[in-house]
Design a protein around this motif. Structure first.
Motif, PDB file in Angstrom:
ATOM      1  N   PHE A  94     -32.791 -62.231  -4.100  1.00 17.17           N
ATOM      2  CA  PHE A  94     -32.420 -61.327  -3.530  1.00 17.17           C
ATOM      3  C   PHE A  94     -31.714 -60.695  -2.408  1.00 17.17           C
ATOM      4  O   PHE A  94     -31.389 -60.290  -1.728  1.00 17.17           O
ATOM      5  CB  PHE A  94     -31.430 -60.926  -4.245  1.00 17.17           C
ATOM      6  N   ASP A  95     -33.583 -60.363  -1.957  1.00 17.65           N
ATOM      7  CA  ASP A  95     -34.035 -58.934  -1.542  1.00 17.65           C
ATOM      8  C   ASP A  95     -34.375 -60.102  -0.233  1.00 17.65           C
ATOM      9  O   ASP A  95     -34.953 -59.263   1.306  1.00 17.65           O
ATOM     10  CB  ASP A  95     -35.002 -58.680  -1.959  1.00 17.65           C
ATOM     11  N   ALA A 140     -29.593 -56.837   4.029  1.00 20.40           N
ATOM     12  CA  ALA A 140     -29.891 -55.633   3.933  1.00 20.40           C
ATOM     13  C   ALA A 140     -31.057 -55.300   4.876  1.00 20.40           C
ATOM     14  O   ALA A 140     -32.572 -55.535   4.763  1.00 20.40           O
ATOM     15  CB  ALA A 140     -30.352 -55.473   2.266  1.00 20.40           C
ATOM     16  N   THR A 141     -30.780 -54.041   5.431  1.00 22.34           N
ATOM     17  CA  THR A 141     -31.697 -54.558   6.730  1.00 22.34           C
ATOM     18  C   THR A 141     -32.510 -52.956   6.443  1.00 22.34           C
ATOM     19  O   THR A 141     -33.275 -52.539   7.773  1.00 22.34           O
ATOM     20  CB  THR A 141     -31.707 -54.975   7.853  1.00 22.34           C
ATOM     21  N   SER A 142     -31.658 -51.942   6.327  1.00 26.81           N
ATOM     22  CA  SER A 142     -32.203 -50.346   5.960  1.00 26.81           C
ATOM     23  C   SER A 142     -32.725 -50.219   5.087  1.00 26.81           C
ATOM     24  O   SER A 142     -32.056 -50.714   4.281  1.00 26.81           O
ATOM     25  CB  SER A 142     -31.139 -49.677   6.674  1.00 26.81           C
ATOM     26  N   PHE A 143     -33.047 -48.677   4.641  1.00 29.56           N
ATOM     27  CA  PHE A 143     -33.665 -48.370   3.210  1.00 29.56           C
ATOM     28  C   PHE A 143     -32.524 -48.262   3.074  1.00 29.56           C
ATOM     29  O   PHE A 143     -31.627 -48.363   1.539  1.00 29.56           O
ATOM     30  CB  PHE A 143     -34.351 -47.035   3.863  1.00 29.56           C
ATOM     31  N   GLU A 144     -31.107 -47.724   3.567  1.00 29.30           N
ATOM     32  CA  GLU A 144     -29.765 -47.299   2.983  1.00 29.30           C
ATOM     33  C   GLU A 144     -29.322 -48.500   2.171  1.00 29.30           C
ATOM     34  O   GLU A 144     -28.908 -48.899   1.084  1.00 29.30           O
ATOM     35  CB  GLU A 144     -29.051 -46.768   3.747  1.00 29.30           C
ATOM     36  N   LYS A 153     -28.629 -50.379  -1.919  1.00 28.32           N
ATOM     37  CA  LYS A 153     -27.047 -50.353  -2.207  1.00 28.32           C
ATOM     38  C   LYS A 153     -27.536 -51.544  -2.762  1.00 28.32           C
ATOM     39  O   LYS A 153     -26.955 -52.531  -3.849  1.00 28.32           O
ATOM     40  CB  LYS A 153     -26.455 -50.511  -0.642  1.00 28.32           C
ATOM     41  N   LEU A 154     -28.300 -53.282  -1.984  1.00 27.33           N
ATOM     42  CA  LEU A 154     -28.727 -53.908  -3.052  1.00 27.33           C
ATOM     43  C   LEU A 154     -29.457 -54.079  -3.830  1.00 27.33           C
ATOM     44  O   LEU A 154     -29.032 -54.970  -4.717  1.00 27.33           O
ATOM     45  CB  LEU A 154     -28.841 -55.124  -1.234  1.00 27.33           C
ATOM     46  N   TRP A 185     -35.324 -57.878   6.854  1.00 22.48           N
ATOM     47  CA  TRP A 185     -34.870 -57.937   5.366  1.00 22.48           C
ATOM     48  C   TRP A 185     -36.117 -57.274   4.869  1.00 22.48           C
ATOM     49  O   TRP A 185     -37.642 -56.462   5.705  1.00 22.48           O
ATOM     50  CB  TRP A 185     -34.949 -58.931   4.438  1.00 22.48           C
ATOM     51  N   LEU A 186     -36.134 -55.947   3.776  1.00 20.09           N
ATOM     52  CA  LEU A 186     -37.243 -55.419   3.047  1.00 20.09           C
ATOM     53  C   LEU A 186     -37.279 -55.769   1.926  1.00 20.09           C
ATOM     54  O   LEU A 186     -36.141 -55.171   0.815  1.00 20.09           O
ATOM     55  CB  LEU A 186     -37.090 -53.944   2.922  1.00 20.09           C
TER      56      LEU A 186
END
Ligand code: PCA
Length: 325
Positions: free
Chosen positions: A102-103, A109-113, A117-118, A228-229
């Motif tokens: 998922f990550d 989701a490309t920012s820490f914020e 959330k993800l 992604w992170l």
């Protein structure tokens, strides 16, 4: 004197017996990344926090750098109770269950914020999947955003054709395939050797791994694609966890929450610093060209629909929850 000696001996024996009686549970915690890595340092702080919180009832020994179990062995070792707790990049197991990836869906989701959330959006689903595998999730921490490392200037996906590419999970392997490269999956612990021997000439990762592995000794270009992170997740064997007294279980959970916050803050804080270090050591560090960005976005769209299909209802629940945040 004799009596005093006896009393001392007696009290020592008592102290010793009491010490043994209260000597807590000892857990081993294998981690895959090198001791200097920020995840590993954070894991050690977590282990110390658990010992302090439980008053020594539960003592966790961290084994960094894949020294107890290699990265790709850690999840199974914890599931089967060979280790009671461990850390793994769960996306490396997305072949078992697509949810684990998922990550690692490009550009979701490309920012820490957004990564946070993800994570919240995925929490319930992930917990349910892990519980079925005899695992309890304690915390996870994102790596800094993922960028591309090469030996030459790359301005478009067309420039990547035929390059040998080190992957660390199925998503990175797929990204390589879709960009015409030749993926080979290699743990971070073996990355330097792969670069030195020409098994791989490129990879995608954070500035953290580039820095830890001094990749400037082998490669010259870093493109900050912020794709992604991915997360490292710390989980315990569920049976071992449930066998602990409630207080120890609570300590694991609360120390996990602290470790998640501290590790995430550290990751974000270090993101820019790592890139500065890559540049200071001679690498060309740059944003991707517009062409490269557009090419990667197209590949990301393909991978995103592939993941959504593979992850089915669970994947949809995660994406819907995330988009609703
Ligand atoms: N470093 C790890 C995974 C993601 C990252 O930033 C690695 O390259 O193995």
């Amino acid at each position: 004197m004799k009596l005093v000696a006896k009393m001392i001996a007696g009290s020592l024996a008592l102290t010793f017996a009491a010490g043994v009686a209260s000597a807590g549970e000892k857990w081993d915690m294998p981690m895959a990344y090198n001791d200097g890595n920020f995840h590993t340092k954070n894991g050690k702080l977590f282990a110390e926090a658990v010992t302090a919180c439980t008053g020594g009832e539960l003592e966790i020994t961290v084994h960094g750098g894949g020294s107890l179990f290699k990265g790709n062995e850690i999840k199974r070792a914890v599931q089967t109770g060979q280790a009671q707790i461990g850390e793994r990049i769960l996306s490396a197991h997305q072949n078992e269950n697509a949810v684990f990836g998922f990550d690692s869906v490009p550009f979701m989701a490309t920012s820490f914020e957004d990564s946070e959330k993800l994570k919240q959006a995925a929490n319930d689903t992930l917990n349910a999947v892990l519980a079925k595998q005899n695992l309890v999730m304690l915390y996870s921490v994102p790596w800094p955003p993922q960028g591309l490392y090469f030996k030459k200037e790359v301005n478009a996906v067309a420039d990547m054709k035929g390059i040998k590419f080190r992957s660390y999970n199925a998503a990175t392997g797929r990204l390589a395939e879709l960009s015409g490269m030749l993926p080979v999956q290699i743990e971070a612990a073996e990355l330097v050797q792969a670069l030195a021997t020409g098994v791989a000439d490129s990879f995608i990762s954070s500035g953290s791994t580039g820095y830890d592995k001094k990749v400037w000794e082998h490669l010259s270009h870093f493109y900050d694609t912020q794709a992604w992170l991915p997360r490292n997740t710390v989980f315990a064997n569920k049976k071992a966890f449930e066998a602990l007294p409630a207080q120890s279980q609570n300590c694991l959970k609360s120390s996990g929450m602290l470790a998640s916050a501290a590790g995430t803050a550290r990751s974000e804080q270090l993101t820019g610093w790592y890139l500065t270090e890559l540049a200071a050591n001679g690498m060309a560090v740059a944003a991707p060209s517009d062409q490269l960005k557009a090419d990667l976005q197209a590949i990301g769209a393909t991978m995103s629909s592939e993941w959504t299909e593979a992850a089915g209802a669970d994947g949809k629940a995660i994406v819907d929850a995330y988009k609703g945040m």
